[in-house]
Design an enzyme around this catalytic site. Structure first.
Site, PDB file in Angstrom:
ATOM      1  N   GLY A  57       0.808  -1.212   0.000  1.00  0.00           N
ATOM      2  CA  GLY A  57       0.000   0.000   0.000  1.00  0.00           C
ATOM      3  C   GLY A  57       0.838   1.257   0.000  1.00  0.00           C
ATOM      4  N   GLU A  58       1.905   1.257   0.783  1.00  0.00           N
ATOM      5  CA  GLU A  58       2.789   2.423   0.832  1.00  0.00           C
ATOM      6  C   GLU A  58       3.544   2.601  -0.484  1.00  0.00           C
ATOM      7  OE1 GLU A  58       1.237   1.407   4.395  1.00  0.00           O
ATOM      8  OE2 GLU A  58       2.671   0.076   3.386  1.00  0.00           O
ATOM      9  N   PHE A  59       3.877   1.479  -1.141  1.00  0.00           N
ATOM     10  CA  PHE A  59       4.517   1.597  -2.452  1.00  0.00           C
ATOM     11  C   PHE A  59       3.600   2.303  -3.441  1.00  0.00           C
ATOM     12  CE2 PHE A  59       4.862  -0.104  -6.790  1.00  0.00           C
ATOM     13  CZ  PHE A  59       6.115   0.381  -7.122  1.00  0.00           C
TER      14      PHE A  59
END
Length: 409
Positions: A57-59
Protein backbone atom coordinates in the site's frame (compact mmCIF):
# COMPACT_ATOMS: atom_id res chain seq x y z
CA UNK A 1 14.88 6.28 26.49
CA UNK A 2 17.36 5.52 23.72
CA UNK A 3 18.71 2.66 25.83
CA UNK A 4 15.21 1.19 26.02
CA UNK A 5 14.85 1.54 22.25
CA UNK A 6 18.03 -0.51 21.72
CA UNK A 7 16.67 -3.22 24.01
CA UNK A 8 13.36 -3.15 22.13
CA UNK A 9 15.15 -3.60 18.78
CA UNK A 10 17.12 -6.59 20.06
CA UNK A 11 13.94 -8.20 21.39
CA UNK A 12 12.16 -7.40 18.13
CA UNK A 13 14.94 -9.08 16.12
CA UNK A 14 14.78 -12.16 18.33
CA UNK A 15 11.00 -12.31 17.96
CA UNK A 16 11.25 -11.90 14.18
CA UNK A 17 13.79 -14.72 13.98
CA UNK A 18 11.66 -16.95 16.20
CA UNK A 19 8.52 -16.30 14.15
CA UNK A 20 10.39 -17.32 10.98
CA UNK A 21 10.06 -20.93 12.16
CA UNK A 22 6.28 -20.70 12.28
CA UNK A 23 5.29 -18.06 9.72
CA UNK A 24 6.05 -18.38 6.00
CA UNK A 25 5.88 -14.60 5.65
CA UNK A 26 8.41 -14.01 8.44
CA UNK A 27 10.61 -16.77 7.03
CA UNK A 28 10.77 -15.02 3.65
CA UNK A 29 11.65 -11.74 5.33
CA UNK A 30 14.37 -13.26 7.51
CA UNK A 31 15.98 -15.29 4.71
CA UNK A 32 15.65 -12.44 2.23
CA UNK A 33 17.56 -10.10 4.52
CA UNK A 34 20.34 -12.64 4.97
CA UNK A 35 20.66 -13.32 1.25
CA UNK A 36 20.79 -9.66 0.24
CA UNK A 37 23.85 -8.82 2.35
CA UNK A 38 26.19 -9.91 -0.45
CA UNK A 39 24.31 -7.71 -2.91
CA UNK A 40 24.58 -4.65 -0.66
CA UNK A 41 28.29 -5.26 0.01
CA UNK A 42 28.94 -5.46 -3.75
CA UNK A 43 27.67 -1.93 -4.35
CA UNK A 44 30.39 0.56 -5.31
CA UNK A 45 29.16 3.76 -3.67
CA UNK A 46 26.88 4.62 -6.60
CA UNK A 47 24.48 7.42 -5.72
CA UNK A 48 20.80 6.45 -5.38
CA UNK A 49 17.51 8.19 -4.88
CA UNK A 50 16.13 5.93 -2.17
CA UNK A 51 12.45 5.35 -1.42
CA UNK A 52 11.36 3.15 1.47
CA UNK A 53 7.87 1.65 1.74
CA UNK A 54 6.63 -0.55 4.54
CA UNK A 55 4.55 -2.72 2.19
CA UNK A 56 2.40 -2.79 -0.96
CA UNK A 57 0.00 0.00 0.00
CA UNK A 58 2.79 2.42 0.83
CA UNK A 59 4.52 1.60 -2.45
CA UNK A 60 1.40 2.57 -4.38
CA UNK A 61 1.31 5.75 -2.31
CA UNK A 62 4.92 6.60 -3.11
CA UNK A 63 4.91 5.36 -6.69
CA UNK A 64 3.71 8.59 -8.36
CA UNK A 65 6.55 10.53 -6.69
CA UNK A 66 9.14 7.92 -7.60
CA UNK A 67 7.99 7.80 -11.22
CA UNK A 68 7.83 11.60 -11.47
CA UNK A 69 11.46 11.75 -10.30
CA UNK A 70 12.51 9.07 -12.78
CA UNK A 71 10.74 10.87 -15.61
CA UNK A 72 12.39 14.19 -14.74
CA UNK A 73 15.82 12.64 -14.10
CA UNK A 74 15.95 9.50 -16.30
CA UNK A 75 19.64 8.87 -15.60
CA UNK A 76 19.30 8.80 -11.82
CA UNK A 77 19.52 5.46 -10.05
CA UNK A 78 16.51 4.45 -7.97
CA UNK A 79 16.67 2.23 -4.89
CA UNK A 80 13.47 0.82 -3.45
CA UNK A 81 13.23 -0.93 -0.08
CA UNK A 82 10.45 -2.73 1.77
CA UNK A 83 10.00 -3.94 5.30
CA UNK A 84 7.26 -6.45 4.51
CA UNK A 85 7.85 -9.58 2.41
CA UNK A 86 4.49 -9.02 0.67
CA UNK A 87 5.71 -5.70 -0.69
CA UNK A 88 9.13 -7.03 -1.64
CA UNK A 89 7.81 -10.16 -3.36
CA UNK A 90 5.29 -8.22 -5.41
CA UNK A 91 7.69 -5.46 -6.53
CA UNK A 92 11.14 -7.07 -6.50
CA UNK A 93 11.23 -6.81 -10.30
CA UNK A 94 9.82 -3.28 -10.51
CA UNK A 95 11.39 -1.99 -13.74
CA UNK A 96 11.95 1.63 -12.71
CA UNK A 97 14.13 0.66 -9.73
CA UNK A 98 17.81 -0.23 -10.13
CA UNK A 99 17.92 -1.87 -6.71
CA UNK A 100 15.09 -3.46 -4.70
CA UNK A 101 15.89 -4.78 -1.23
CA UNK A 102 14.60 -5.54 2.26
CA UNK A 103 15.20 -2.83 4.84
CA UNK A 104 17.50 -4.46 7.39
CA UNK A 105 16.22 -4.77 10.95
CA UNK A 106 17.15 -1.60 12.82
CA UNK A 107 20.17 -2.63 14.86
CA UNK A 108 23.19 -0.35 14.88
CA UNK A 109 25.29 -3.07 13.25
CA UNK A 110 22.76 -3.69 10.46
CA UNK A 111 22.49 0.03 9.69
CA UNK A 112 26.29 0.39 9.58
CA UNK A 113 26.56 -2.59 7.22
CA UNK A 114 23.89 -1.15 4.92
CA UNK A 115 25.39 2.32 4.65
CA UNK A 116 28.97 1.12 4.28
CA UNK A 117 28.53 0.62 0.52
CA UNK A 118 25.01 1.87 -0.15
CA UNK A 119 25.14 5.59 -0.96
CA UNK A 120 21.72 7.32 -0.98
CA UNK A 121 21.50 10.98 -1.94
CA UNK A 122 18.17 11.22 -0.14
CA UNK A 123 15.74 8.90 1.63
CA UNK A 124 12.06 9.35 0.83
CA UNK A 125 9.96 7.62 3.47
CA UNK A 126 6.37 6.88 2.52
CA UNK A 127 3.85 7.70 5.26
CA UNK A 128 5.74 6.16 8.22
CA UNK A 129 8.17 3.34 9.20
CA UNK A 130 10.45 5.44 11.39
CA UNK A 131 13.48 3.43 12.54
CA UNK A 132 15.57 5.50 14.93
CA UNK A 133 19.02 3.94 14.41
CA UNK A 134 18.72 4.30 10.64
CA UNK A 135 17.50 7.90 10.85
CA UNK A 136 20.28 8.83 13.28
CA UNK A 137 23.00 7.36 11.07
CA UNK A 138 21.62 9.11 7.99
CA UNK A 139 21.70 12.39 9.91
CA UNK A 140 25.34 11.82 10.87
CA UNK A 141 26.15 11.17 7.21
CA UNK A 142 24.25 14.33 6.20
CA UNK A 143 21.79 12.41 4.05
CA UNK A 144 18.42 14.22 4.00
CA UNK A 145 15.23 12.35 4.88
CA UNK A 146 11.77 13.47 3.80
CA UNK A 147 8.42 11.85 4.56
CA UNK A 148 5.61 11.95 2.02
CA UNK A 149 1.88 11.44 2.69
CA UNK A 150 2.65 11.60 6.41
CA UNK A 151 -0.27 11.53 8.79
CA UNK A 152 -0.49 11.94 12.57
CA UNK A 153 -3.46 11.58 14.89
CA UNK A 154 -4.31 12.89 18.32
CA UNK A 155 -3.60 10.36 21.07
CA UNK A 156 -1.69 8.23 18.57
CA UNK A 157 0.76 7.34 21.33
CA UNK A 158 -0.78 6.65 24.72
CA UNK A 159 2.55 6.86 26.55
CA UNK A 160 3.52 10.54 26.68
CA UNK A 161 7.14 9.78 27.59
CA UNK A 162 7.50 7.67 24.44
CA UNK A 163 5.64 10.29 22.38
CA UNK A 164 8.09 13.00 23.52
CA UNK A 165 11.07 10.76 22.68
CA UNK A 166 9.58 9.81 19.31
CA UNK A 167 8.77 13.34 18.15
CA UNK A 168 12.10 14.67 19.44
CA UNK A 169 13.81 12.08 17.24
CA UNK A 170 11.67 13.10 14.26
CA UNK A 171 12.53 16.74 14.84
CA UNK A 172 16.25 15.94 14.92
CA UNK A 173 16.41 13.46 12.04
CA UNK A 174 13.69 14.31 9.49
CA UNK A 175 14.49 17.08 7.01
CA UNK A 176 10.90 17.75 5.93
CA UNK A 177 7.41 16.29 6.27
CA UNK A 178 4.80 16.41 3.52
CA UNK A 179 1.61 15.84 5.51
CA UNK A 180 -1.86 14.91 4.35
CA UNK A 181 -3.89 17.48 6.27
CA UNK A 182 -3.83 20.45 8.63
CA UNK A 183 -4.47 18.33 11.71
CA UNK A 184 -1.20 16.48 11.18
CA UNK A 185 0.57 19.82 10.81
CA UNK A 186 -0.88 21.04 14.10
CA UNK A 187 0.33 17.91 15.89
CA UNK A 188 3.85 18.40 14.53
CA UNK A 189 3.78 22.03 15.62
CA UNK A 190 2.72 21.01 19.13
CA UNK A 191 6.02 19.09 19.40
CA UNK A 192 8.08 21.98 18.05
CA UNK A 193 8.43 20.65 14.50
CA UNK A 194 8.14 23.32 11.81
CA UNK A 195 9.69 21.66 8.75
CA UNK A 196 6.48 20.54 7.06
CA UNK A 197 4.20 21.29 4.13
CA UNK A 198 0.52 20.41 3.85
CA UNK A 199 0.24 18.91 0.35
CA UNK A 200 -2.33 16.09 0.62
CA UNK A 201 -2.16 12.39 -0.14
CA UNK A 202 -0.25 11.11 -3.18
CA UNK A 203 -2.62 8.12 -3.42
CA UNK A 204 -5.17 10.38 -5.12
CA UNK A 205 -2.62 10.98 -7.88
CA UNK A 206 -1.80 7.28 -8.11
CA UNK A 207 -5.33 5.93 -8.42
CA UNK A 208 -6.21 8.70 -10.88
CA UNK A 209 -3.24 7.56 -12.96
CA UNK A 210 -4.44 3.95 -12.82
CA UNK A 211 -7.97 4.92 -13.85
CA UNK A 212 -6.67 6.86 -16.85
CA UNK A 213 -4.85 3.74 -18.11
CA UNK A 214 -7.79 1.35 -18.19
CA UNK A 215 -6.73 -2.11 -19.27
CA UNK A 216 -9.18 -4.44 -20.96
CA UNK A 217 -9.71 -7.64 -18.97
CA UNK A 218 -11.33 -9.96 -21.47
CA UNK A 219 -11.90 -12.85 -19.06
CA UNK A 220 -13.77 -10.50 -16.72
CA UNK A 221 -15.85 -9.03 -19.54
CA UNK A 222 -16.84 -12.55 -20.55
CA UNK A 223 -17.71 -13.48 -16.96
CA UNK A 224 -19.74 -10.30 -16.44
CA UNK A 225 -21.79 -10.55 -19.61
CA UNK A 226 -24.88 -8.35 -19.31
CA UNK A 227 -25.06 -8.49 -15.52
CA UNK A 228 -23.94 -6.07 -12.83
CA UNK A 229 -20.84 -6.79 -10.76
CA UNK A 230 -20.23 -6.53 -7.02
CA UNK A 231 -16.47 -6.54 -6.34
CA UNK A 232 -15.30 -7.54 -2.88
CA UNK A 233 -11.64 -6.56 -2.75
CA UNK A 234 -8.80 -7.19 -0.27
CA UNK A 235 -11.06 -9.30 1.93
CA UNK A 236 -10.16 -11.22 5.08
CA UNK A 237 -12.10 -13.98 6.84
CA UNK A 238 -13.48 -11.34 9.22
CA UNK A 239 -14.97 -9.51 6.21
CA UNK A 240 -16.43 -12.68 4.75
CA UNK A 241 -18.65 -13.15 7.80
CA UNK A 242 -20.75 -10.16 6.71
CA UNK A 243 -21.18 -11.04 3.02
CA UNK A 244 -20.84 -14.78 2.37
CA UNK A 245 -24.42 -15.57 3.38
CA UNK A 246 -25.70 -12.69 1.24
CA UNK A 247 -23.80 -13.95 -1.81
CA UNK A 248 -24.96 -17.51 -1.26
CA UNK A 249 -28.67 -16.80 -0.73
CA UNK A 250 -29.61 -13.20 -1.51
CA UNK A 251 -27.54 -11.97 -4.44
CA UNK A 252 -30.05 -10.65 -7.02
CA UNK A 253 -30.32 -12.65 -10.23
CA UNK A 254 -29.11 -9.71 -12.33
CA UNK A 255 -25.86 -9.52 -10.33
CA UNK A 256 -22.60 -11.44 -10.13
CA UNK A 257 -19.83 -11.18 -7.53
CA UNK A 258 -16.03 -11.08 -7.83
CA UNK A 259 -14.03 -11.82 -4.67
CA UNK A 260 -10.36 -10.81 -4.50
CA UNK A 261 -8.94 -12.08 -1.17
CA UNK A 262 -6.16 -10.16 0.56
CA UNK A 263 -4.13 -13.29 1.21
CA UNK A 264 -3.96 -15.95 -1.49
CA UNK A 265 -3.08 -19.49 -0.49
CA UNK A 266 -4.70 -22.88 -0.94
CA UNK A 267 -6.15 -23.02 2.55
CA UNK A 268 -7.55 -19.52 2.24
CA UNK A 269 -9.13 -20.22 -1.16
CA UNK A 270 -10.46 -23.77 -0.82
CA UNK A 271 -13.25 -22.86 1.59
CA UNK A 272 -14.97 -20.80 -1.14
CA UNK A 273 -15.58 -24.03 -3.03
CA UNK A 274 -17.03 -25.60 0.10
CA UNK A 275 -19.37 -22.64 0.65
CA UNK A 276 -20.54 -21.92 -2.91
CA UNK A 277 -20.20 -25.29 -4.60
CA UNK A 278 -21.06 -25.11 -8.31
CA UNK A 279 -21.87 -21.40 -8.09
CA UNK A 280 -18.17 -20.42 -7.96
CA UNK A 281 -15.26 -20.55 -10.38
CA UNK A 282 -11.63 -19.53 -9.94
CA UNK A 283 -9.25 -17.41 -11.99
CA UNK A 284 -6.45 -19.95 -11.62
CA UNK A 285 -8.67 -22.65 -13.14
CA UNK A 286 -11.15 -22.52 -16.01
CA UNK A 287 -13.47 -19.55 -15.48
CA UNK A 288 -17.03 -20.61 -16.11
CA UNK A 289 -19.07 -17.56 -17.27
CA UNK A 290 -22.23 -19.36 -16.17
CA UNK A 291 -21.24 -19.20 -12.48
CA UNK A 292 -22.46 -16.42 -10.20
CA UNK A 293 -19.26 -15.91 -8.26
CA UNK A 294 -15.64 -15.60 -9.35
CA UNK A 295 -12.70 -15.81 -6.95
CA UNK A 296 -9.60 -14.08 -8.34
CA UNK A 297 -6.81 -16.08 -6.72
CA UNK A 298 -3.99 -14.03 -8.28
CA UNK A 299 -2.22 -10.74 -7.58
CA UNK A 300 -2.12 -7.53 -9.58
CA UNK A 301 -5.67 -7.26 -10.94
CA UNK A 302 -7.74 -5.57 -8.24
CA UNK A 303 -7.29 -1.91 -9.14
CA UNK A 304 -8.38 -2.59 -12.73
CA UNK A 305 -11.18 -4.99 -11.77
CA UNK A 306 -12.92 -2.09 -10.04
CA UNK A 307 -13.31 -0.47 -13.47
CA UNK A 308 -15.84 -3.21 -14.34
CA UNK A 309 -17.76 -3.01 -11.06
CA UNK A 310 -21.08 -1.42 -10.22
CA UNK A 311 -20.70 -1.59 -6.44
CA UNK A 312 -17.76 -2.49 -4.21
CA UNK A 313 -16.81 -3.72 -0.79
CA UNK A 314 -13.27 -3.05 0.48
CA UNK A 315 -11.93 -5.37 3.17
CA UNK A 316 -9.77 -4.84 6.23
CA UNK A 317 -12.29 -2.82 8.20
CA UNK A 318 -12.92 -5.64 10.66
CA UNK A 319 -9.18 -6.04 11.38
CA UNK A 320 -7.04 -4.11 13.83
CA UNK A 321 -4.96 -2.61 11.01
CA UNK A 322 -8.05 -1.08 9.40
CA UNK A 323 -9.64 -0.82 5.99
CA UNK A 324 -7.63 -1.17 2.77
CA UNK A 325 -7.51 1.25 -0.17
CA UNK A 326 -10.96 2.79 -0.76
CA UNK A 327 -9.62 5.23 -3.35
CA UNK A 328 -9.22 2.45 -5.92
CA UNK A 329 -12.98 1.90 -6.31
CA UNK A 330 -13.83 5.54 -5.55
CA UNK A 331 -11.87 6.82 -8.54
CA UNK A 332 -14.38 4.97 -10.73
CA UNK A 333 -17.27 6.54 -8.84
CA UNK A 334 -18.27 3.29 -7.15
CA UNK A 335 -20.45 3.32 -4.03
CA UNK A 336 -18.36 1.29 -1.59
CA UNK A 337 -19.03 -0.53 1.67
CA UNK A 338 -16.36 -1.01 4.36
CA UNK A 339 -16.04 -2.37 7.90
CA UNK A 340 -16.08 -0.23 11.06
CA UNK A 341 -12.34 0.33 11.53
CA UNK A 342 -11.58 3.30 9.32
CA UNK A 343 -10.89 6.24 11.64
CA UNK A 344 -7.12 6.29 10.92
CA UNK A 345 -7.60 7.08 7.23
CA UNK A 346 -8.23 10.67 6.20
CA UNK A 347 -9.33 9.82 2.66
CA UNK A 348 -11.96 7.43 4.01
CA UNK A 349 -13.43 10.16 6.19
CA UNK A 350 -13.67 12.43 3.13
CA UNK A 351 -15.45 9.73 1.12
CA UNK A 352 -17.83 8.91 3.97
CA UNK A 353 -18.65 12.59 4.39
CA UNK A 354 -19.44 12.83 0.68
CA UNK A 355 -21.59 9.67 0.75
CA UNK A 356 -19.39 7.60 -1.52
CA UNK A 357 -18.21 5.15 1.16
CA UNK A 358 -20.58 3.49 3.65
CA UNK A 359 -19.38 1.80 6.87
CA UNK A 360 -21.19 -1.33 8.06
CA UNK A 361 -20.88 -3.47 11.17
CA UNK A 362 -22.74 -6.70 10.40
CA UNK A 363 -24.46 -8.86 7.81
CA UNK A 364 -27.80 -7.06 8.16
CA UNK A 365 -26.20 -3.68 7.47
CA UNK A 366 -24.37 -5.12 4.46
CA UNK A 367 -27.68 -6.17 2.93
CA UNK A 368 -29.41 -2.91 3.89
CA UNK A 369 -26.70 -0.65 2.45
CA UNK A 370 -26.49 -2.76 -0.70
CA UNK A 371 -30.23 -2.27 -1.24
CA UNK A 372 -29.96 1.44 -0.45
CA UNK A 373 -27.17 1.88 -3.00
CA UNK A 374 -29.17 0.16 -5.72
CA UNK A 375 -32.06 2.56 -5.17
CA UNK A 376 -29.84 5.60 -5.88
CA UNK A 377 -28.77 7.21 -9.14
CA UNK A 378 -25.25 5.91 -9.98
CA UNK A 379 -24.35 9.29 -11.48
CA UNK A 380 -24.72 10.89 -8.04
CA UNK A 381 -21.96 8.69 -6.62
CA UNK A 382 -19.72 9.46 -9.60
CA UNK A 383 -20.30 13.21 -9.22
CA UNK A 384 -19.55 13.24 -5.50
CA UNK A 385 -16.47 11.07 -5.94
CA UNK A 386 -15.16 13.34 -8.67
CA UNK A 387 -15.56 16.34 -6.35
CA UNK A 388 -13.40 14.65 -3.70
CA UNK A 389 -10.68 13.85 -6.22
CA UNK A 390 -10.68 17.31 -7.78
CA UNK A 391 -10.07 18.79 -4.33
CA UNK A 392 -7.19 16.44 -3.48
CA UNK A 393 -5.13 15.87 -6.63
CA UNK A 394 -1.69 17.42 -7.08
CA UNK A 395 0.37 16.32 -4.06
CA UNK A 396 3.01 14.70 -6.28
CA UNK A 397 3.77 17.89 -8.17
CA UNK A 398 3.99 19.92 -4.95
CA UNK A 399 6.47 17.46 -3.46
CA UNK A 400 8.63 17.39 -6.59
CA UNK A 401 8.68 21.20 -6.79
CA UNK A 402 9.81 21.45 -3.16
CA UNK A 403 12.55 18.86 -3.59
CA UNK A 404 13.90 20.64 -6.65
CA UNK A 405 13.70 24.12 -5.14
CA UNK A 406 15.62 22.98 -2.08
CA UNK A 407 18.17 21.05 -4.17
CA UNK A 408 17.35 17.72 -2.50
CA UNK A 409 17.37 15.79 -5.79
Amino acid sequence: MNFLYQIFIQLFCFGYWLSSFFSEKAKKGWQGRREQKKIIKALEKEEFIWMHCSSVGEFEQGRPVLEAIKKKYPKCKIALSFFSPSGFELRKNYPKADLVFYLPLDTRANVADLLENFNPKILILVKYDYWINLLKDLKIRKIPVVVISAIFRENQYKNQIFANYFFKALKNYITHFFVQHEKSAQILESYGISDFSVVGDTRFDRVQQIASQKIEIQWLEKFKGLKKILVLGSTWHSDEEVFLNFLRRKLPTDWKAVIVPHEINQQNISHFKEIFGEKVSFYSKNINPETEILVVDALGFLSQIYAYADTAYVGGGFNKSGVHNTLEPAVFGLPTMIGPRHEKFNEVQLLIKNQVVFPIENEQEFEGIFQFIQAQNPDDFKRRSKEVFNQNLGATLKILDFLEENKLL
